[in-house]
Design an enzyme around this catalytic site. Structure first.
Site, PDB file in Angstrom:
ATOM      1  CG  ASP A 140      -1.826   1.234   1.246  1.00  0.00           C
ATOM      2  OD1 ASP A 140      -2.568   1.422   0.263  1.00  0.00           O
ATOM      3  OD2 ASP A 140      -1.787   1.999   2.232  1.00  0.00           O
ATOM      4  CD  GLU A 145      -5.172   1.474  -3.364  1.00  0.00           C
ATOM      5  OE1 GLU A 145      -6.367   1.724  -3.145  1.00  0.00           O
ATOM      6  OE2 GLU A 145      -4.265   1.777  -2.576  1.00  0.00           O
ATOM      7  CG  ASP A 202      -0.627   3.777   5.568  1.00  0.00           C
ATOM      8  OD1 ASP A 202      -1.655   4.123   4.959  1.00  0.00           O
ATOM      9  OD2 ASP A 202       0.210   4.585   6.004  1.00  0.00           O
TER      10      ASP A 202
END
Length: 367
Positions: free
Chosen positions: A184, A268, A349
């Site tokens: 992330d 992502e 996170d």
């Protein structure tokens, strides 16, 4: 599959003059061809199919440089046009500047015109150039092209592009027992991983910002065009080059370690350019180099026969609890700790990285 090796070269004074002439000729031809294309389209609404041979009679200095370098100028311009018509967001081709554009040119290997030995390289129109070959290249790799570039600090590099017919490292991945890592993006530290991976702090620009600002202040006090001005300008370029090399070295080592330890990596699919343009985060986003990290990681995984999975950017990785699966309707950016009704409390996170990993696992098993 193609692979590039970048080596530093040390041309003589005469070779530097010819390289400077080649850089300038390629830039001039690119601007001239682009200008003629624009003018022709304004008059006839048709695309002009111009070639470098059309300009050599009017501009004889183009005959003094490598013809293959000029041919690649045409290919680069046509590629820029295709990119614009395929995706207008990429922007219309721009004119090259003598002071701001990158000084480089590309030549192709044809009939042995490019030769590479242990500590030197031979290029068209140039004799042998001394080269620091810091790594060996397998003999079965086939050389396709060479890109010669000059950094703002005055250093010269040759990037050798090789074609690999068969990739012996490709083994494939067993999705049932695959070792998956979720990543992330984080403003601080570049990224957060679903597993405990030790890494040093990124942000090399921030670390060298004071020194760079001091050197730039000295440059602003120099008389433009003087000897001290060019000397100080070189110092500023060396500061930027060191920061760039530190960032690239850190990202290469981290991506290599991850590619060796994991079978599948989930990231992502976020737009880094859009993120850098919002909320005045441009300097921090660019300093992290997360976009470069994804590119390095992707080709290293591909080389090993492994995979990178891009999770949709609208997937609620931050709002979803990795323990119970409950999704929060509202979650502020200032909330750095994820607190769920099930009792789960963890770093925001880290929770997102775990959710990205599990979403990638679901996508792999679903086919």
């Amino acid at each position: 599959m193609n692979m590039a090796y970048r080596f530093r070269i040390y041309p003589t004074r005469e070779q530097k003059n010819l390289l400077a002439k080649t850089f300038g000729s390629c830039r001039f031809l690119y601007n001239q061809m682009l200008s003629d294309k624009i003018r022709e389209y304004e008059v006839s609404k048709k695309m002009l199919r111009n070639t470098p041979a059309m300009y050599k009679k009017e501009y004889p200095f183009l005959k003094e440089v490598d013809a293959l370098a000029l041919a690649n100028v045409q290919l680069h311009l046509e590629k820029a046009y295709k990119n614009f018509f395929r995706d207008p967001k990429s922007g219309f081709p721009k004119f090259k500047s003598k002071h701001r554009s990158r000084k480089s040119y590309t030549t192709n290997r044809v009939n042995g015109n490019v030769q590479v030995e242990d500590y030197r390289i031979k290029l068209p129109k140039l004799t042998w150039i001394r080269m620091k070959k810091h790594r060996d290249i397998p003999e079965k790799y086939r050389l396709k092209s060479v890109t010669v570039s000059m950094e703002p600090s005055g250093k010269y590099y040759a990037s050798l592009l090789y074609e690999i017919s068969d990739c012996e490292n490709q083994t494939g991945v067993d999705y049932e027992d695959a070792k998956i890592l979720g990543i992330d993006y984080a403003m601080r530290g570049m990224a957060v991983f679903s597993e405990n991976i030790k890494k040093e702090d990124a942000g090399y620009f921030r670390k060298s910002e004071e020194r760079l600002a001091r050197e730039q202040r000295k440059l602003s006090h120099c008389e433009k065009g003087s000897r001290n001005y060019f000397r100080q300008k070189n110092r500023v370029a060396l500061c930027h080059e060191k920061i760039r090399n530190q960032r690239r070295d850190f990202l290469h080592k981290l991506s290599r370690r991850i590619a060796d330890e994991y079978d599948v990596v989930a990231v992502e699919d976020i737009d880094m350019k859009a993120m850098s343009q919002c909320m005045h985060f441009g300097k921090s986003v660019m300093d992290n180099g997360y976009g470069m990290f994804r590119e390095l990681l992707e080709y290293k995984l591909k080389w090993e026969g492994k995979e990178i999975i891009r999770v949709d950017r609208f997937f609620p990785s931050s709002k979803k609890c990795c323990k119970c699966g409950r999704v929060k309707k509202e979650l502020k950016l200032s909330d750095r700790v994820y607190i769920c009704a099930c009792g789960n409390q963890m770093d925001r996170d880290l929770n997102a990285a775990i959710n990205i990993r599990e979403e990638a696992r679901r996508m792999l098993l679903a086919g």
